[in-house]
Motif scaffolding. Structure first.
Motif, PDB file in Angstrom:
ATOM      1  N   ARG A   1       0.787  -1.230   0.000  1.00  0.00           N
ATOM      2  CA  ARG A   1       0.000   0.000   0.000  1.00  0.00           C
ATOM      3  C   ARG A   1       0.823   1.285   0.000  1.00  0.00           C
ATOM      4  O   ARG A   1       0.262   2.365  -0.178  1.00  0.00           O
TER       5      ARG A   1
ATOM      6  N   LYS B   1       0.652   3.419  -3.204  1.00  0.00           N
ATOM      7  CA  LYS B   1      -0.711   3.933  -3.387  1.00  0.00           C
ATOM      8  C   LYS B   1      -0.975   5.102  -2.434  1.00  0.00           C
ATOM      9  O   LYS B   1      -1.552   6.122  -2.815  1.00  0.00           O
TER      10      LYS B   1
ATOM     11  N   ASP C   1      -1.971   9.146  -2.989  1.00  0.00           N
ATOM     12  CA  ASP C   1      -3.118   9.803  -2.360  1.00  0.00           C
ATOM     13  C   ASP C   1      -2.703  11.054  -1.597  1.00  0.00           C
ATOM     14  O   ASP C   1      -3.358  12.099  -1.682  1.00  0.00           O
TER      15      ASP C   1
ATOM     16  N   SER D   1      -8.135  -4.938   3.527  1.00  0.00           N
ATOM     17  CA  SER D   1      -8.817  -5.444   2.331  1.00  0.00           C
ATOM     18  C   SER D   1     -10.308  -5.686   2.573  1.00  0.00           C
ATOM     19  O   SER D   1     -11.080  -5.783   1.627  1.00  0.00           O
TER      20      SER D   1
ATOM     21  N   GLN E   1     -11.918  -1.255   3.179  1.00  0.00           N
ATOM     22  CA  GLN E   1     -12.605  -0.799   1.971  1.00  0.00           C
ATOM     23  C   GLN E   1     -13.930  -0.126   2.319  1.00  0.00           C
ATOM     24  O   GLN E   1     -14.281   0.901   1.734  1.00  0.00           O
TER      25      GLN E   1
ATOM     26  N   ARG F   1     -14.907   3.822   1.441  1.00  0.00           N
ATOM     27  CA  ARG F   1     -16.076   4.267   0.674  1.00  0.00           C
ATOM     28  C   ARG F   1     -16.919   5.257   1.481  1.00  0.00           C
ATOM     29  O   ARG F   1     -17.423   6.242   0.950  1.00  0.00           O
TER      30      ARG F   1
ATOM     31  N   GLU G   1     -12.539   8.021  -5.173  1.00  0.00           N
ATOM     32  CA  GLU G   1     -11.963   6.759  -4.704  1.00  0.00           C
ATOM     33  C   GLU G   1     -10.445   6.891  -4.655  1.00  0.00           C
ATOM     34  O   GLU G   1      -9.793   7.141  -5.668  1.00  0.00           O
TER      35      GLU G   1
ATOM     36  N   GLU H   1      -6.460   5.798  -4.135  1.00  0.00           N
ATOM     37  CA  GLU H   1      -5.633   4.676  -4.579  1.00  0.00           C
ATOM     38  C   GLU H   1      -5.459   3.629  -3.471  1.00  0.00           C
ATOM     39  O   GLU H   1      -5.251   2.451  -3.750  1.00  0.00           O
TER      40      GLU H   1
ATOM     41  N   TYR I   1      -7.498   2.248  -1.816  1.00  0.00           N
ATOM     42  CA  TYR I   1      -8.555   1.243  -1.877  1.00  0.00           C
ATOM     43  C   TYR I   1      -8.641   0.581  -3.253  1.00  0.00           C
ATOM     44  O   TYR I   1      -9.681   0.034  -3.620  1.00  0.00           O
ATOM     45  N   LYS I   2      -7.562   0.636  -4.001  1.00  0.00           N
ATOM     46  CA  LYS I   2      -7.496  -0.013  -5.316  1.00  0.00           C
ATOM     47  C   LYS I   2      -6.331  -1.000  -5.331  1.00  0.00           C
ATOM     48  O   LYS I   2      -5.267  -0.718  -4.790  1.00  0.00           O
ATOM     49  N   TRP I   3      -6.556  -2.137  -5.951  1.00  0.00           N
ATOM     50  CA  TRP I   3      -5.503  -3.140  -6.086  1.00  0.00           C
ATOM     51  C   TRP I   3      -5.318  -3.486  -7.560  1.00  0.00           C
ATOM     52  O   TRP I   3      -6.269  -3.436  -8.338  1.00  0.00           O
ATOM     53  N   ASP I   4      -4.097  -3.807  -7.926  1.00  0.00           N
ATOM     54  CA  ASP I   4      -3.798  -4.222  -9.296  1.00  0.00           C
ATOM     55  C   ASP I   4      -3.970  -5.739  -9.370  1.00  0.00           C
ATOM     56  O   ASP I   4      -3.115  -6.497  -8.910  1.00  0.00           O
TER      57      ASP I   4
END
Length: 205
Positions: free
Chosen positions: A75, A78, A82, A130, A134, A138, A149, A151, A153-156
């Motif tokens: 993280r 990411k 942010d 995770s 999340q 949100r 949103e 980064e 809270y985003k995964w590749d």
């Protein structure tokens, strides 16, 4: 580890939860009235903790830590994006505060002297974010960021598969542990919840 962690959640958080809400702070967290300043503190302290975890597995004081490099759950990068976005919006990024600094130091010490305890914290930090993380992301985005949103809270890749890959590695590592070492790892769960909870409550500060 999942079984022990779930028992330390409240029934509001998961149907497997057994913990009762007693502390005033936990009652406040349930009501979620966040502030931007508090959320920035939370993000900064979270980044310090994730930086620490990534540095520990990179350094690998114990060889098996190297198994947890480049899992896709990282993280730090990411969070850096942010925080840069917040800076571009004109916000002042705070320095890490006591909860994050303290937890970072504890993780460093455990990683060098008590690998089973460290792995418990590693598991709970990544897996909690995770799941409940999340949901919190949100909710905060809806209240403070016009539904942006982050980064964080985003995964590749497919998150469920990334988590399963790490579970498989954890299980493989633990195969070589004695029963006492496994129990010692599980006993650290409550401490990991305590420190993560202190960072989480920064959102309400």
């Amino acid at each position: 580890m999942r079984f022990v962690a779930m028992k330390l959640h409240t029934r509001e958080q998961t149907k497997e939860g057994e913990k009762e809400v007693k502390e005033r702070e936990e009652e406040a967290v349930r009501k979620w009235v966040p502030s931007i300043d508090g959320y920035l503190k939370f993000l900064v302290d979270s980044k310090l903790v994730y930086d620490t975890l990534e540095e520990i597995v990179e350094k690998a004081s114990f060889p098996f830590y190297a198994e947890f490099r480049n899992t896709g759950l990282e993280r730090s990068e990411k969070l850096a994006k942010d925080l840069e976005w917040f800076k571009e919006q004109g916000y002042t990024i705070p320095k890490p505060s006591s909860p994050g600094v303290t937890y970072s130091q504890i993780l460093q010490e455990l990683s060098e002297k008590d690998p089973q305890a460290f792995i418990c914290h590693f598991y709970n930090i990544y897996f909690a974010h995770s799941a409940g993380g999340q949901m919190i992301g949100r909710k905060v985005a809806g209240q403070l960021l016009n539904k942006k949103e982050l980064e964080f809270y985003k995964w590749d890749g497919e998150l469920s598969q990334l988590l399963q890959n790490v579970r498989d590695k954890l299980n493989k590592v633990a195969e070589g542990w004695t029963r006492e070492e496994k129990d010692h790892c599980l006993e650290e769960t409550e401490k990991s919840f305590k420190h993560s909870g202190e960072i989480l409550r920064l959102i309400l500060s």
